[in-house]
Design an enzyme around this catalytic site. Sequence first.
Site, PDB file in Angstrom:
ATOM      1  CB  CYS A  71     104.508 -24.310  -9.384  1.00 34.96           C
ATOM      2  SG  CYS A  71     102.951 -24.455  -8.471  1.00 34.96           S
ATOM      3  CG  HIS A 162     108.142 -15.299  -3.955  1.00 35.67           C
ATOM      4  ND1 HIS A 162     106.844 -15.761  -3.904  1.00 35.67           N
ATOM      5  CD2 HIS A 162     108.837 -16.211  -4.689  1.00 35.67           C
ATOM      6  CE1 HIS A 162     106.766 -16.913  -4.548  1.00 35.67           C
ATOM      7  NE2 HIS A 162     107.947 -17.196  -5.048  1.00 35.67           N
ATOM      8  CD  GLU A 211     100.294 -18.678  -6.312  1.00 31.50           C
ATOM      9  OE1 GLU A 211     100.593 -18.867  -7.501  1.00 31.50           O
ATOM     10  OE2 GLU A 211     100.101 -19.606  -5.499  1.00 31.50           O
ATOM     11  CB  CYS A 220     102.234 -19.522  -2.620  1.00 35.61           C
ATOM     12  SG  CYS A 220     103.504 -19.102  -3.840  1.00 35.61           S
ATOM     13  N   GLY A 223     106.363 -19.356  -2.333  1.00 32.49           N
ATOM     14  CA  GLY A 223     106.140 -18.206  -1.459  1.00 32.49           C
ATOM     15  C   GLY A 223     106.458 -18.513  -0.011  1.00 32.49           C
TER      16      GLY A 223
HETATM   17  N1  LIG Z   1     102.143 -17.687  -9.380  1.00 30.57           N
HETATM   18  C1  LIG Z   1     103.534 -18.143  -9.362  1.00 30.57           C
HETATM   19  C2  LIG Z   1     103.641 -19.623  -9.807  1.00 30.57           C
HETATM   20  C3  LIG Z   1     102.950 -20.592  -8.846  1.00 30.57           C
HETATM   21  C4  LIG Z   1     103.643 -20.647  -7.525  1.00 30.57           C
HETATM   22  C5  LIG Z   1     102.887 -21.307  -6.373  1.00 30.57           C
HETATM   23  N2  LIG Z   1     101.574 -21.805  -6.628  1.00 30.57           N
HETATM   24  C6  LIG Z   1     103.751 -22.319  -5.643  1.00 30.57           C
HETATM   25  O1  LIG Z   1     103.210 -23.285  -5.074  1.00 30.57           O
HETATM   26  O2  LIG Z   1     104.982 -22.098  -5.606  1.00 30.57           O
HETATM   27  C7  LIG Z   1     104.381 -17.263 -10.300  1.00 30.57           C
HETATM   28  O3  LIG Z   1     103.851 -16.776 -11.299  1.00 30.57           O
HETATM   29  O4  LIG Z   1     105.573 -17.101  -9.998  1.00 30.57           O
END
Ligand SMILES: N[C@H](CCC[C@H](N)C(=O)O)C(=O)O
Length: 278
Positions: A71, A162, A211, A220, A223
């Site tokens: 994250c 992604h 997400e 994100c 992302g």
């Molecule tokens: N939902 C993402 C994790 C959080 C990623 C995001 N909040 C960031 O800042 O990278 C997943 O399940 O891969």
Amino acid sequence: MKFTKMHGCGNDYVYVNCFVEQVADAPYLSRVVSDRHFGIGSDGLILIKPSEKADFTMDMYNADGSNSQMCGNGIRCVAKYVYDYGLTDKKNITVESGGSVKYLDLNVTDGKVTEVTVNMGTPITKPGLIPVISDKKQVIAEPLLIDGNTYEITCVSMGNPHAVVFVEDTKAVEIEKIGPLFEHNEIFPERTNTEFIHVIDRKTIDMRVWERGSGETLACGTGACASVYACILNGYTEDTVTVRLLGGELKIQYDREKHTIFMTGPAVTVFDGELNVN
Ligand SMILES: N[C@H](CCC[C@H](N)C(=O)O)C(=O)O
């Protein structure tokens, strides 16, 4: 149980210092604290723990309780937490997440961390490692039928999956409708995060994100990194890009020689609290 509410560009999480607190069922706790009516309200839960191979461990859970390998916005806030709350006095730290060690440089102003640069590692495009089901060597601008419309997806992992989609206007994306259809599409065995990108110029992109496990968030970090690399793979941008998100901006730099992506962005503490965990 004590917690701290923090965010990176509006991507907000509940942070728990597990050097002090004990968390028995993290997936359940993440679902509880993330509820914006019956809980604290957040995009998920992040546990700060010891590590045998880094200064700290980040253990991250989405709002649905699913665990993620990485994250980006969260790891910047972990850096802020450990410095501001006195767990370290170092301005260059290492944090383990999903088994890999990340290197972070902390920008400190008046004794508090305001901005963090993270070495996010090497972007991964091999389908089997993302994972995405494809017979191609890389998934770059490949067609995917969603809700009767064909989208071109470019798939990149930053430790988590992604799917990057280029659109003319991010505001026009019916994200609540199509986000889940991408997330749960059968070609993504571990689901996917999906970024909708409008390229403004060769140094600037506009991004919205659905997400995995949390729905639409204001930002994100992984992302943003995946999206910039997707832009580079498609020839749309230079190697240093400002990513404009609903909750703020991130600076993403791709180092060609090191084949590594660096992310720079803010980290904010909102409040400390106490949760009655029965
Ligand atoms: N939902 C993402 C994790 C959080 C990623 C995001 N909040 C960031 O800042 O990278 C997943 O399940 O891969």
